[in-house]
Design a protein around this motif. Structure first.
Motif, PDB file in Angstrom:
ATOM      1  N   PHE A   1       0.876  -1.103  -0.096  1.00  0.00           N
ATOM      2  CA  PHE A   1      -0.015   0.033  -0.133  1.00  0.00           C
ATOM      3  C   PHE A   1       0.956   1.066   0.005  1.00  0.00           C
ATOM      4  O   PHE A   1       1.872   1.352   0.753  1.00  0.00           O
ATOM      5  CB  PHE A   1      -0.845  -0.005   1.125  1.00  0.00           C
TER       6      PHE A   1
ATOM      7  N   SER B   1      -3.659   7.083  -0.237  1.00  0.00           N
ATOM      8  CA  SER B   1      -5.257   6.648  -0.312  1.00  0.00           C
ATOM      9  C   SER B   1      -5.919   8.131  -1.025  1.00  0.00           C
ATOM     10  O   SER B   1      -5.363   8.982  -0.440  1.00  0.00           O
ATOM     11  CB  SER B   1      -5.804   6.556   1.194  1.00  0.00           C
TER      12      SER B   1
ATOM     13  N   GLU C   1      -6.688   3.053  -3.357  1.00  0.00           N
ATOM     14  CA  GLU C   1      -5.200   3.005  -2.663  1.00  0.00           C
ATOM     15  C   GLU C   1      -4.293   2.546  -3.576  1.00  0.00           C
ATOM     16  O   GLU C   1      -4.541   1.429  -4.395  1.00  0.00           O
ATOM     17  CB  GLU C   1      -5.358   1.922  -1.381  1.00  0.00           C
TER      18      GLU C   1
END
Length: 280
Positions: free
Chosen positions: A107, A110, A162
């Motif tokens: 990740f 966002s 994301e």
């Protein structure tokens, strides 16, 4: 909230016009660098080391260094065409997976998605489908001239994108030095460690955690301001016309002296013959 991108998310035959907004923001306290002597902000310039002069944006081209000091220059028109080609494509959801199947190391950043005009119904459809299946979508999209791999999921009633790293962007853990393979652990030590973990286990509440360094730094800055412990950068000195005139006159004088031709030496007179006649 500022809209940083507009586009379409598609899955199957469903197209959702959306707007994208940054979901997070950098809260670091920006600190400027000053000249210690006069407290003026330091200026950074783009300088060519060969020409030894400042370079403007119009004089800069982009290139890829494929070997030491060897480059492939990329034309702005070529880059713009590639970018346009990718931006024209909708953000297409390629697969649906479980969130727990993706390790957090992938990740990156966002973004919130809100429906654009006419997209509310399709937005609500995707949101409900994701919630009830417990799945997230894997998609590709262009952000700031880079093709991004991304996941689409629901966070507090809002669809979130994301961005995630491509597999070749995540370094191999085998490259990490000095990681032990197997370590003998005493049962008593392991039981104590597990007991400590159980005692500290709780529900995750993000409001509980704060950046204590940033808070202390802001308090220190405010304290210095209130105590009048501040400084003001000096204005850049204006050129002194008198000084400039004297420098110009001196430079002109030096140049004139340098360029002035040297006086020619007088020719010597021939007296040998006269001296011989006189001696007779």
């Amino acid at each position: 909230m500022h809209t940083m991108w507009k586009g379409t998310i598609s899955f199957g035959l469903v197209n959702i016009p959306v707007k994208m907004h940054a979901a997070t923001e950098n809260k670091d306290v920006p600190l400027r660098q000053l000249h210690k002597e006069c407290k003026s902000p330091i200026k950074y310039e783009k300088v060519c080391p060969v020409c030894e002069k400042e370079v403007g944006n119009d004089d800069i081209v982009k290139a890829y260094e494929y070997a030491k000091n060897k480059f492939v220059v990329l034309d702005e028109d070529d880059l713009a065409a590639l970018k346009k080609e990718q931006e024209d494509k909708a953000v297409e959801i390629i697969d649906f997976v479980k969130l727990e199947d993706i390790d957090p190391i992938y990740f990156e950043k966002s973004y919130y998605l809100s429906p654009n005009e006419g997209g509310s119904k399709a937005y609500g459809l995707l949101r409900k489908a994701l919630e009830e299946t417990g799945k997230i979508g894997v998609a590709k999209m262009m952000i700031r001239s880079k093709e991004q791999l991304a996941v689409i999921r629901v966070y507090k009633n809002t669809i979130v994108v994301e961005t995630i790293h491509y597999p070749d962007e995540v370094r191999d853990v085998k490259e990490v030095p000095n990681v032990p393979e197997n370590v003998e652990t005493a049962k008593k030590e392991l039981d104590t460690a597990k007991m400590l973990i159980e005692q500290l286990t709780t529900e995750f509440n993000p409001e509980k955690y704060q950046d204590e360094y940033r808070t202390a730094l802001l308090e220190l800055i405010e304290e210095r301001k209130n105590a009048d412990k501040t400084t003001t950068a000096k204005d850049k000195p204006k050129p002194d016309n008198v000084t400039d005139l004297m420098e110009a006159l001196q430079a002109s004088l030096d140049r004139a002296k340098k360029d002035k031709p040297k006086p020619s030496q007088p020719k010597k007179r021939k007296t040998t013959a006269k001296k011989k006649v006189a001696s007779k």
